[in-house]
Design a protein around this motif. Structure first.
Motif, mmCIF file in Angstrom:
data_model
loop_
_atom_site.group_PDB
_atom_site.id
_atom_site.type_symbol
_atom_site.label_atom_id
_atom_site.label_comp_id
_atom_site.label_asym_id
_atom_site.label_seq_id
_atom_site.Cartn_x
_atom_site.Cartn_y
_atom_site.Cartn_z
ATOM 1 N N HIS A 102 0.852 -1.322 -0.159
ATOM 2 C CA HIS A 102 0.368 0.402 -0.282
ATOM 3 C C HIS A 102 0.580 1.093 -0.162
ATOM 4 N N GLU A 103 2.278 1.514 0.572
ATOM 5 C CA GLU A 103 3.164 2.400 -0.003
ATOM 6 C C GLU A 103 3.578 2.707 -0.862
ATOM 7 N N THR A 104 3.620 1.519 -1.502
ATOM 8 C CA THR A 104 4.342 1.931 -3.247
ATOM 9 C C THR A 104 3.049 2.175 -4.137
ATOM 10 N N LEU A 105 2.084 1.535 -4.061
ATOM 11 C CA LEU A 105 0.742 1.274 -4.709
ATOM 12 C C LEU A 105 -0.412 1.711 -4.414
ATOM 13 N N ASP A 106 -0.243 3.236 -5.193
ATOM 14 C CA ASP A 106 -2.120 3.795 -4.787
ATOM 15 C C ASP A 106 -3.442 2.843 -4.642
ATOM 16 N N VAL A 107 -3.953 2.159 -3.416
ATOM 17 C CA VAL A 107 -5.566 1.862 -3.981
ATOM 18 C C VAL A 107 -6.260 2.283 -5.163
ATOM 19 N N PHE A 108 -6.258 3.566 -5.092
ATOM 20 C CA PHE A 108 -7.129 4.568 -6.243
ATOM 21 C C PHE A 108 -6.474 4.266 -7.111
ATOM 22 N N GLU A 109 -5.713 4.820 -7.855
ATOM 23 C CA GLU A 109 -4.806 4.813 -9.090
ATOM 24 C C GLU A 109 -4.671 2.839 -9.582
ATOM 25 N N PHE A 110 -4.587 2.285 -8.722
ATOM 26 C CA PHE A 110 -4.326 0.361 -9.068
ATOM 27 C C PHE A 110 -5.633 0.374 -9.342
ATOM 28 N N TYR A 111 -7.035 0.600 -8.573
ATOM 29 C CA TYR A 111 -8.111 0.479 -9.032
ATOM 30 C C TYR A 111 -8.899 1.392 -10.455
ATOM 31 N N ASP A 112 -7.966 1.845 -10.656
ATOM 32 C CA ASP A 112 -8.675 3.000 -11.834
ATOM 33 C C ASP A 112 -8.212 2.249 -13.311
ATOM 34 N N ILE A 113 -6.853 1.914 -13.473
ATOM 35 C CA ILE A 113 -6.422 0.911 -13.921
ATOM 36 C C ILE A 113 -6.890 -0.136 -14.409
ATOM 37 N N CYS A 114 -6.857 -1.066 -13.347
ATOM 38 C CA CYS A 114 -7.638 -2.435 -12.919
ATOM 39 C C CYS A 114 -9.096 -2.516 -13.465
ATOM 40 N N SER A 115 -10.139 -1.222 -13.888
ATOM 41 C CA SER A 115 -10.891 -1.865 -13.375
ATOM 42 C C SER A 115 -11.561 -0.712 -15.029
ATOM 43 N N ASP A 166 -12.676 -1.210 -21.353
ATOM 44 C CA ASP A 166 -12.789 -1.620 -22.582
ATOM 45 C C ASP A 166 -12.061 0.138 -23.001
ATOM 46 N N GLY A 167 -11.510 0.849 -21.950
ATOM 47 C CA GLY A 167 -11.185 2.260 -22.248
ATOM 48 C C GLY A 167 -9.664 2.353 -22.515
ATOM 49 N N PRO A 168 -9.091 3.422 -22.394
ATOM 50 C CA PRO A 168 -7.554 3.821 -22.735
ATOM 51 C C PRO A 168 -6.924 2.740 -22.036
ATOM 52 N N GLU A 169 -6.676 1.838 -20.892
ATOM 53 C CA GLU A 169 -5.998 1.349 -20.299
ATOM 54 C C GLU A 169 -6.228 -1.222 -20.607
ATOM 55 N N ALA A 170 -7.393 -0.097 -21.766
ATOM 56 C CA ALA A 170 -7.947 -1.832 -22.322
ATOM 57 C C ALA A 170 -8.053 -3.116 -21.291
ATOM 58 N N MET A 171 -8.117 -3.110 -20.439
ATOM 59 C CA MET A 171 -7.489 -4.157 -19.239
ATOM 60 C C MET A 171 -8.296 -5.490 -19.672
ATOM 61 N N ASP A 172 -9.268 -4.986 -20.892
ATOM 62 C CA ASP A 172 -9.969 -6.403 -21.228
ATOM 63 C C ASP A 172 -9.124 -7.562 -21.703
ATOM 64 N N HIS A 211 -10.607 -4.976 -12.225
ATOM 65 C CA HIS A 211 -12.116 -5.120 -11.361
ATOM 66 C C HIS A 211 -12.597 -4.052 -11.115
ATOM 67 N N GLN A 212 -14.159 -5.053 -9.975
ATOM 68 C CA GLN A 212 -15.368 -4.430 -10.690
ATOM 69 C C GLN A 212 -15.382 -3.408 -9.240
#
Length: 199
Positions: free
Chosen positions: A18-31, A34-40, A51-52
């Protein structure tokens, strides 16, 4: 037991917590399915899906912290070093899971799509192989990929060959994947093969 930080020519691997990876940033990327991060597309051949909920992202980081504390796995945040496009940004995760009874490690990684095609997978593998064989004195490191994932196959074959390893073959019905169970190819590198290739 595990180093908090590993540097390679182009990458910095920092302990994933949690000190090196902000959970909000992590969620924004992993959720961002089909947007710019193309996690699908990123998770297409992975045993997890975008992530849901924010809680799902938090629990993922919690689990990595627990496995680190228990000596079961070294989980890292991957960031490009200065001089690389996206220097300092969160590029993805890397891990070395340990089976102490078998003296075996298992490599894992995923990268955001914008960091694909740079050879980071092989560079990260080299750093974690050094950790496995030089610091932890493991006998064998394995890695698998979904049978249909040609991009991972090319990356894995390249570094496995460079370190003297081999493809062990196809493991049928091995990886739970959504509602199905997928076939995977397994590769291994022994400590002796690694030493022959690096000395």
């Amino acid at each position: 037991m595990f180093p908090e930080r590993i540097e390679t020519d182009r990458l910095i691997l920092e302990r994933l917590c949690h000190e090196t990876l902000d959970v909000f940033e992590f969620y924004d990327i992993c959720s961002d399915a089909d947007g710019p991060e193309a996690m699908d597309e990123v998770t297409r051949y992975m045993p997890w899906e975008p992530h849901q909920t924010l809680l799902e992202s938090k629990e993922y980081i919690d689990g990595v912290e627990e496995r680190w504390a228990d000596g079961e796995a070294a989980g890292y945040v991957v960031r490009p070093r200065g001089g690389e496009a996206g220097a300092g940004e969160y590029a993805g995760n890397a891990a070395l899971r340990i089976d102490w009874d078998r003296r075996t490690g298992r490599l894992g990684t995923w990268l955001r799509k914008r960091f694909w095609g740079r050879g980071y997978s092989g560079e990260r593998a080299g750093a974690l192989l050094e950790l496995a064989f030089e610091r932890l004195d493991l006998e064998l490191v394995s890695v698998t990929h979904h049978a249909d994932n040609d991009q991972s196959r090319r990356a894995i074959e390249k570094y496995v060959e460079a370190y003297g390893g081999r493809c062990e073959g196809l493991l049928r019905n091995w990886l739970p994947h959504g509602d199905a169970v997928s076939d995977v190819y397994r590769y291994t590198i022994s400590q002796a093969e690694y030493r022959d290739a690096t000395e």
